[in-house]
Design an enzyme around this catalytic site. Structure first.
Site, PDB file in Angstrom:
ATOM      1  CD  GLN A 550      -3.545   1.011   2.298  1.00  0.00           C
ATOM      2  OE1 GLN A 550      -2.975   0.192   3.592  1.00  0.00           O
ATOM      3  NE2 GLN A 550      -3.858   2.284   2.836  1.00  0.00           N
ATOM      4  CG  PHE A 551       1.296   3.879   2.922  1.00  0.00           C
ATOM      5  CD1 PHE A 551       0.983   4.274   2.265  1.00  0.00           C
ATOM      6  CD2 PHE A 551       0.701   2.760   4.142  1.00  0.00           C
ATOM      7  CE1 PHE A 551      -0.396   4.531   2.323  1.00  0.00           C
ATOM      8  CE2 PHE A 551      -0.060   2.455   4.358  1.00  0.00           C
ATOM      9  CZ  PHE A 551      -0.637   4.560   4.148  1.00  0.00           C
ATOM     10  CG  ASP A 689       3.362 -15.465   4.461  1.00  0.00           C
ATOM     11  OD1 ASP A 689       2.999 -16.024   3.742  1.00  0.00           O
ATOM     12  OD2 ASP A 689       3.863 -14.276   2.601  1.00  0.00           O
TER      13      ASP A 689
END
Length: 834
Positions: A550-551, A689
């Site tokens: 997103q950033f 993850d």
């Protein structure tokens, strides 16, 4: 999600109408507006064709039609005893609907007021629909209509295949494997321009001779081809879509009844075409499946398409045996999971009300005002309910944080936001082993006393009794021996609570995974300087974007003079004069202050990680914007891609010079990953993850655990998106992580077990490939309930039994029964080569 599509009056038309008050806008079920229904002009003759036409404004999967006559407050008594349907996907070519037995006429009403609901078998995929009343005598007919279905967001408007064939063998019924509901054309033994059984939502059974329909021939649910008759060794299927799409994956439901010479395809190659008049792109996507000669169950095979953009696809499915049979093909593109999972309701009680709801705006201004007021009131009430739920969830979270060991006796209902726009009309069809699963996976129970309290170490661990030779290791490899660990080492002695983090914070600002660390560690880090140097920004030369969040973004760069900059402390191997490649995580200029703080925190955390099997932070560029962190880059890519392009070492691979790996290689890789995870666990870091996509290889095949797999579009189908807030690798997550957002070292152990499974399948198949994302979540509920209905991953063919037993312990329901990473490393350490 329930989607209500309001069909406007302007989208309803008719071939004729008797009066203005019996126009098409009054053809709405259970309404008495106007004169109560649509009535075509004049008495209807048997040869007349009058129709009510609906424009659904988008491709729609229509499964049910409801009809009524004209009652008009006891003043009318007209209805249609029979009718038929025509439909069109483009408004130009019209197709007459027929049922699975070839019949076009649908039985309608026998009175003017009772509604009659009819299932469409097969369902209709169309934008335009015509309801055509049929009569045997001259009579007056009036109709009211309602449709049920969901948006067809697959976007597939046609596929073309070779004509299905007939399988006959002595002692067995003849199986006719043609596409019997195909609505295109058959020319020169090839179907083109239509849709059929491969998109009707009906998956075939394990035995292809059995069918879901009555009074049909054996083999009806499958479309099948013989390798002997086609010649080239593959079946070529072309797909045409409504618009340009970014494709993430293709799911093919295939039969695997190998005792009859039927297997899933051995491999598939897909070419892409951006426009229908353009040429096929030269570079295909290729995928090799894992052939299974032990389980004859029909299954879905998920083919990753690498986020390629196209309007047309051409896929060649290569035979693995004499026959290949498909019953369903679907695609994921753009918005994931936006397909109608359940496509044909069996009774009105299972139907979701969907289309042709009354449009009150077509009546009077007073009615319009009433609708507007009603909508505003509804919206206000929904906002109040949402605010209440948010406050309640915050309260519950605070209670759980303050009293994590409290025994709670009540149930908590949690609904995970779906990643899809799926419209469920009834419980979805599932493979036989999943059929007994409780469909209400949203119902989650709070932790029981055994889970919430500290785990009690077990006194001993059952020994691995099989020898290396008996277990199938071969070549003198020693079995992983878990018994050399002490009970304290082999089991999680307590459950850390520092990583009980909300799932929304899983993803970092660059799209990479954010390690979960103890709060005290983060606090201490904020008081320390970063332990790596500031690298001159102008020496970074960007080459390729690897991923994004997103950033922030992840880039492949050349770092000029990096070895000299790092000096004697460099973790990089000796280089041969070529430019040094590095991965650079860069914060975007529009990043928020919170994202900036998270990025700096990630730098400080990464600077502490110094292990041969963990990706190292080499240097940073933080003296000016944009902020950057520079990490190692492995030239052999990730382990998933590396293994999926190889086969198990054999005489055949040597003779044909096929890239291969040995059992020793796989064990060495497993041991390296366990070593890196043991190091993270020693720091109380939780990865969250762990998977082969996050394990990178250098040119010496040394594995280093990384964290930016989720930022790459290549693996987007491995993640379950929660409506834009976060993505979750649910197929690798422990049940407590899925249901409770609880990430600990023990949940990393679970993911390690799945990673081992990936390694020994050579990454040829996605974990739980037979299950949808929703069914994976359902299965996690079965792990919690622990009633023996949970589904485990099956043992990969080359995997020794003792190693699969180790995987199974990683997937234990209770944290106290899962091995620690120290124990796993001790079991695999003998296979590390130096």
């Amino acid at each position: 999600i329930i989607l209500n599509l309001m069909i406007k009056d302007t989208d309803i038309s008719a071939s004729s109408q008797w009066y203005e008050t019996t126009g098409p806008q009054f053809a709405r079920l259970n309404r008495e507006e106007g004169d109560g229904a649509w009535c075509p002009a004049g008495p209807l003759e048997p040869a007349d064709v009058q129709y009510l036409q609906l424009d659904l404004r988008q491709l729609t999967f229509v499964t049910v039609v409801g009809t009524q006559g004209r009652y008009a407050r006891s003043s009318g008594n007209e209805f249609a005893r029979m009718y038929r349907l025509d439909y069109s996907r483009d408004g130009r070519v019209w197709i007459s609907w027929t049922n699975r037995l070839g019949k076009k006429i649908i039985e309608g009403n026998d009175n003017a007021y009772t509604s009659v609901i009819k299932d469409l078998h097969p369902p209709v995929i169309a934008r335009y629909l015509r309801i055509i009343p049929v009569t045997a005598i001259c009579t007056t007919v009036c109709m009211r209509v309602e449709l049920y279905g969901c948006p067809w967001t697959d976007g597939l408007i046609a596929y073309s295949t070779p004509e299905g064939q007939i399988l006959s063998s002595p002692g067995h019924p003849i199986a006719t494997l043609n596409d019997s509901t195909y609505d295109g054309v058959l020319e020169r033994r090839r179907l083109s321009g239509g849709l059929g059984q491969l998109t009707d939502g009906v998956t075939g059974q394990d035995d292809f001779l059995q069918t879901h329909q009555y009074n049909v021939w054996p083999g009806y649910d499958y479309v099948g081809w013989s390798n002997d008759s086609l010649g080239p060794g593959y079946v070529e299927v072309e797909f045409v879509f409504d618009r340009m799409r970014n494709f993430t994956s293709m799911k093919v439901h295939s039969n695997n009844m190998f005792s009859r010479g039927v297997k899933i395809f051995s491999s598939v190659s897909c070419w892409f075409k951006p426009r229908l008049i353009a040429d096929w792109e030269a570079e295909p996507v290729e995928f090799h499946t894992v052939l299974d000669d032990r389980n004859p169950s029909a299954r879905y095979v998920t083919v990753p398409l690498g986020w390629r953009t196209a309007k047309g696809l051409r896929c060649r499915f290569f035979f693995a045996d004499v026959w290949m049979m498909f019953s369903e093909i679907s695609f994921r593109s753009g918005k994931m999971g936006s397909r109608c999972d359940v496509l044909q309701p069996s009774a009105p009680s299972h139907i979701t009300w969907l289309l042709t709801t009354p449009n009150k705006g077509a009546s009077t201004d007073d009615n319009s005002t009433s609708i507007l007021i009603g909508c505003l009131v509804t919206i206000i009430l929904l906002l109040v309910v949402i605010i209440f739920l948010i406050l309640w969830c915050q309260y519950v979270c605070k209670v759980l944080e303050k009293a994590p060991r409290r025994i709670l006796k009540e149930e908590q209902t949690v609904r995970l936001s779906s990643s899809s726009d799926t419209i469920v009309l009834q419980s979805p069809p599932v493979p036989p082993r999943v059929s007994q699963m409780d469909p209400h996976y949203e119902r989650v129970f709070l932790l029981d006393p055994q889970y919430q309290g500290p785990a009690v170490p077990r006194n001993n661990l059952p020994e691995l009794s099989q020898s290396a030779e008996a277990s199938g290791f071969g070549g003198g490899y020693a079995e992983p021996d878990v018994t050399q660990c002490t009970p304290h080492q082999c089991f999680q002695s307590s459950v850390p609570h520092y990583a009980e983090t909300d799932i929304v914070s899983l993803q970092g600002v660059t799209g990479s995974n954010m390690y979960a660390v103890p709060a005290v560690t983060v606090d201490s880090l904020t008081r320390k300087d970063i332990s790596v140097g500031e690298f001159p920004r102008h020496r970074l030369h960007f080459r390729e974007k690897l991923g994004e969040g997103q950033f922030g973004e992840v880039h492949l760069c050349e770092a000029e003079g990096l070895l000299e900059f790092l000096g004697e402390n460099t973790p990089l191997p000796e280089w041969d004069g070529r430019p040094v490649l590095v991965a650079v995580k860069q914060l975007r200029p529009d990043a928020t202050n919170n994202a900036r703080n998270d990025f700096l925190k990630e730098i400080k955390i990464m600077s502490r990680l110094k292990d041969p099997n963990i990706i190292r932070l080499l240097c940073v560029c933080v003296s000016s914007d944009p902020l950057c962190m520079v990490t190692e880059y492995m030239e052999n890519g990730d382990l998933n891609m590396f293994l999926s392009q190889r086969e198990m070492e054999s005489t055949l691979t040597h003779a044909n010079n096929i890239p291969s790996v040995s059992m020793s290689d796989l064990l060495h890789m497993s041991a390296q990953i366990s070593s890196g995870m043991r190091y993270l666990a020693s720091l109380n870091f939780v990865h969250r993850d762990l998977a082969t996509r996050n394990c990178l290889l250098d040119r010496r095949l040394t594995i280093k655990i990384a964290d930016f797999g989720m930022s790459r579009n290549l693996y987007s189908s491995d993640y379950y998106r929660i409506q834009g807030r976060a993505v979750l690798p649910i197929r690798w997550m422990a049940w407590e992580s899925i249901l409770l957002g609880k990430f600990t070292t023990a949940s990393d152990v679970w993911a390690f077990g799945v990673t081992l499974w990936e390694i020994f399948t050579l990454c040829k198949e996605q974990p739980y490939s037979l299950l949808t994302d929703e069914q994976v979540i359902e299965n996690s509920g079965e792990f919690f309930r622990s009633q023996g209905r949970q589904i485990f991953l099956s043992a990969p063919p080359p995997c020794p039994p003792s190693l699969f037993e180790l995987m199974m312990r990683c997937w234990s329901r209770d944290i106290s029964n899962r091995p620690s990473f120290n124990c796993l490393y001790q079991a695999l350490r003998p296979h590390v080569t130096h």
